[in-house]
Design a protein around this motif. Structure first.
Motif, mmCIF file in Angstrom:
data_model
loop_
_atom_site.group_PDB
_atom_site.id
_atom_site.type_symbol
_atom_site.label_atom_id
_atom_site.label_comp_id
_atom_site.label_asym_id
_atom_site.label_seq_id
_atom_site.Cartn_x
_atom_site.Cartn_y
_atom_site.Cartn_z
ATOM 1 N N GLU A 86 0.857 -1.193 0.076
ATOM 2 C CA GLU A 86 -0.182 0.017 -0.291
ATOM 3 C C GLU A 86 0.883 1.252 -0.148
ATOM 4 O OE1 GLU A 86 -2.574 -0.393 3.343
ATOM 5 O OE2 GLU A 86 -3.880 -2.185 2.325
ATOM 6 N N LYS A 87 2.052 1.394 -0.814
ATOM 7 C CA LYS A 87 2.667 2.374 -0.993
ATOM 8 C C LYS A 87 2.569 2.964 -2.121
ATOM 9 C CE LYS A 87 5.425 1.997 2.551
ATOM 10 N NZ LYS A 87 5.890 3.018 3.864
ATOM 11 N N VAL A 88 1.545 2.765 -2.997
ATOM 12 C CA VAL A 88 1.498 3.579 -4.308
ATOM 13 C C VAL A 88 0.435 4.904 -4.124
ATOM 14 C CG1 VAL A 88 0.468 3.062 -6.779
ATOM 15 C CG2 VAL A 88 1.948 1.205 -5.715
ATOM 16 N N ILE A 89 1.023 5.775 -4.546
ATOM 17 C CA ILE A 89 0.259 7.135 -4.427
ATOM 18 C C ILE A 89 -0.673 7.032 -5.827
ATOM 19 C CG2 ILE A 89 0.293 9.548 -4.694
ATOM 20 C CD1 ILE A 89 2.835 9.597 -2.961
ATOM 21 N N GLU A 90 -0.089 6.740 -6.850
ATOM 22 C CA GLU A 90 -0.815 6.830 -8.337
ATOM 23 C C GLU A 90 -0.031 6.083 -9.218
ATOM 24 O OE1 GLU A 90 0.226 8.190 -11.219
ATOM 25 O OE2 GLU A 90 2.229 8.657 -10.632
ATOM 26 N N CYS A 91 -0.768 5.163 -9.936
ATOM 27 C CA CYS A 91 -0.016 4.430 -10.831
ATOM 28 C C CYS A 91 -0.910 4.388 -12.281
ATOM 29 C CB CYS A 91 -0.126 3.171 -10.525
ATOM 30 S SG CYS A 91 0.659 1.826 -11.728
ATOM 31 N N ARG A 92 -0.131 4.511 -13.594
ATOM 32 C CA ARG A 92 -0.891 4.591 -14.802
ATOM 33 C C ARG A 92 -0.227 3.354 -15.672
ATOM 34 N NH1 ARG A 92 1.983 8.876 -15.639
ATOM 35 N NH2 ARG A 92 2.864 8.704 -13.421
ATOM 36 N N TYR A 108 0.311 2.174 -19.434
ATOM 37 C CA TYR A 108 -0.017 2.471 -20.980
ATOM 38 C C TYR A 108 0.327 1.009 -22.005
ATOM 39 C CZ TYR A 108 0.039 7.126 -19.270
ATOM 40 O OH TYR A 108 -0.326 8.334 -18.329
ATOM 41 N N GLU A 109 -0.576 0.818 -22.727
ATOM 42 C CA GLU A 109 -0.336 -0.176 -23.725
ATOM 43 C C GLU A 109 0.623 0.429 -24.872
ATOM 44 O OE1 GLU A 109 -0.734 -3.372 -23.488
ATOM 45 O OE2 GLU A 109 -1.948 -3.054 -21.401
ATOM 46 N N THR A 110 1.854 0.176 -24.908
ATOM 47 C CA THR A 110 2.491 0.773 -25.956
ATOM 48 C C THR A 110 2.711 -0.301 -27.231
ATOM 49 O OG1 THR A 110 4.807 0.275 -25.145
ATOM 50 C CG2 THR A 110 3.658 2.051 -24.145
ATOM 51 N N VAL A 111 3.432 0.090 -28.235
ATOM 52 C CA VAL A 111 3.937 -0.840 -29.156
ATOM 53 C C VAL A 111 5.004 -1.657 -28.716
ATOM 54 C CG1 VAL A 111 3.096 0.767 -31.147
ATOM 55 C CG2 VAL A 111 5.560 0.701 -30.238
ATOM 56 N N CYS A 112 5.309 -1.396 -27.487
ATOM 57 C CA CYS A 112 6.508 -2.316 -26.891
ATOM 58 C C CYS A 112 5.941 -3.031 -25.677
ATOM 59 C CB CYS A 112 7.871 -1.174 -26.491
ATOM 60 S SG CYS A 112 8.608 -0.524 -27.567
ATOM 61 N N GLY A 113 4.821 -2.855 -25.406
ATOM 62 C CA GLY A 113 4.141 -3.653 -24.541
ATOM 63 C C GLY A 113 3.799 -2.715 -23.285
ATOM 64 N N PRO A 114 3.071 -3.243 -22.364
ATOM 65 C CA PRO A 114 2.724 -2.397 -21.286
ATOM 66 C C PRO A 114 3.823 -1.706 -20.239
ATOM 67 C CG PRO A 114 2.282 -4.649 -20.463
ATOM 68 C CD PRO A 114 2.922 -4.508 -22.106
ATOM 69 N N TRP A 115 3.776 -0.420 -20.231
ATOM 70 C CA TRP A 115 4.660 0.300 -19.372
ATOM 71 C C TRP A 115 3.801 1.099 -18.258
ATOM 72 C CZ3 TRP A 115 7.631 3.292 -23.751
ATOM 73 C CH2 TRP A 115 8.481 2.361 -24.442
ATOM 74 N N ALA A 116 4.366 0.911 -17.058
ATOM 75 C CA ALA A 116 3.768 1.356 -15.797
ATOM 76 C C ALA A 116 4.409 2.482 -15.375
ATOM 77 C CB ALA A 116 3.584 0.249 -14.755
ATOM 78 N N TYR A 117 3.747 3.593 -15.025
ATOM 79 C CA TYR A 117 4.616 4.877 -14.506
ATOM 80 C C TYR A 117 3.681 5.018 -13.207
ATOM 81 C CZ TYR A 117 6.436 6.179 -19.128
ATOM 82 O OH TYR A 117 7.052 6.149 -20.284
ATOM 83 N N PHE A 118 4.529 5.379 -12.200
ATOM 84 C CA PHE A 118 3.805 5.376 -10.676
ATOM 85 C C PHE A 118 4.770 6.220 -9.573
ATOM 86 C CE2 PHE A 118 6.252 1.498 -11.336
ATOM 87 C CZ PHE A 118 7.100 1.150 -10.106
ATOM 88 N N THR A 119 4.014 6.605 -8.663
ATOM 89 C CA THR A 119 4.528 7.387 -7.661
ATOM 90 C C THR A 119 4.479 6.858 -6.378
ATOM 91 O OG1 THR A 119 3.976 9.335 -8.757
ATOM 92 C CG2 THR A 119 4.607 9.828 -6.742
#
Length: 199
Positions: free
Chosen positions: A66-72, A74-85
């Motif tokens: 439960e340390k994730v403030i936010e997470c997105r 994205y389904e990219t042409v290279c596969g899924p990439w997550a960005y998170f704080t």
């Protein structure tokens, strides 16, 4: 209590350049938060500077803790990439004001996180560039990569049109727009807005 000034804009709007200028300004004395991503580093990026580069297992462990403030994701042409704080100790609002950079989605989630703890601390700063100029900038930037990925440039460009629609900006309460026709002027205008809020 400090503020979190949250810088946003479509891809190739120059928000990263504005971010660097503001962060280096001693008069503002802003701290920042390094976000995390599961995507691989681009040429010239370093772990812990632009992002912390981690894998999906690390993200899952942080979600369980439960340390994730936010997470997105994205389904990219290279596969899924997550960005998170993460709530990893980087933010101490009793000691400093912060400058962060992200998307409308990350802004909304971060705002909800702090509001759920009783803190109204997020201040949106939206950078804008005319779409034709922005596309040219994105292509020029991609040409500098060792392995240019123009499909991903196009995907981001089209996604931005949806993600930063006028309706979405209104939903997020973003009414002030900083035009980035000339970098130093745009940064000066954003700085003035930050100083006004700090006072």
């Amino acid at each position: 209590m400090g503020n979190i000034f949250y810088l946003m804009g479509k891809s190739a709007s120059g928000k990263d350049s504005v971010f660097r200028l503001l962060l280096a300004d001693p008069e503002l004395d802003l701290k920042t938060v390094v976000m995390y991503t599961t995507r691989p580093p681009r040429d010239g990026e370093e772990d812990g500077r632009e992002y912390y580069f981690r894998d999906g297992d690390f993200l899952r462990s942080m979600e369980e803790a439960e340390k994730v403030i936010e997470c997105r994701v994205y389904e990219t042409v290279c596969g899924p990439w997550a960005y998170f704080t993460l709530d990893d100790g980087q933010i101490d609002l009793d000691r400093a004001d912060y400058l962060m950079i992200g998307t409308l989605e990350s802004f909304e989630k971060t705002k909800r996180f702090f509001e759920s703890r009783g803190h109204q601390v997020l201040v949106p700063l939206y950078i804008h560039v005319e779409d034709g100029e922005r596309l040219l900038r994105a292509v020029r930037r991609e040409q500098m990569q060792t392995h240019p990925n123009y499909e991903e440039v196009c995907r981001r460009y089209l996604a931005d049109a949806r993600d930063f629609s006028g309706e979405r900006l209104e939903q997020c309460g973003i009414r002030r727009v900083f035009e980035n026709r000339e970098l130093s002027l745009c940064a000066a205008q954003v700085k003035a807005a930050i100083l006004e809020k700090m006072s």
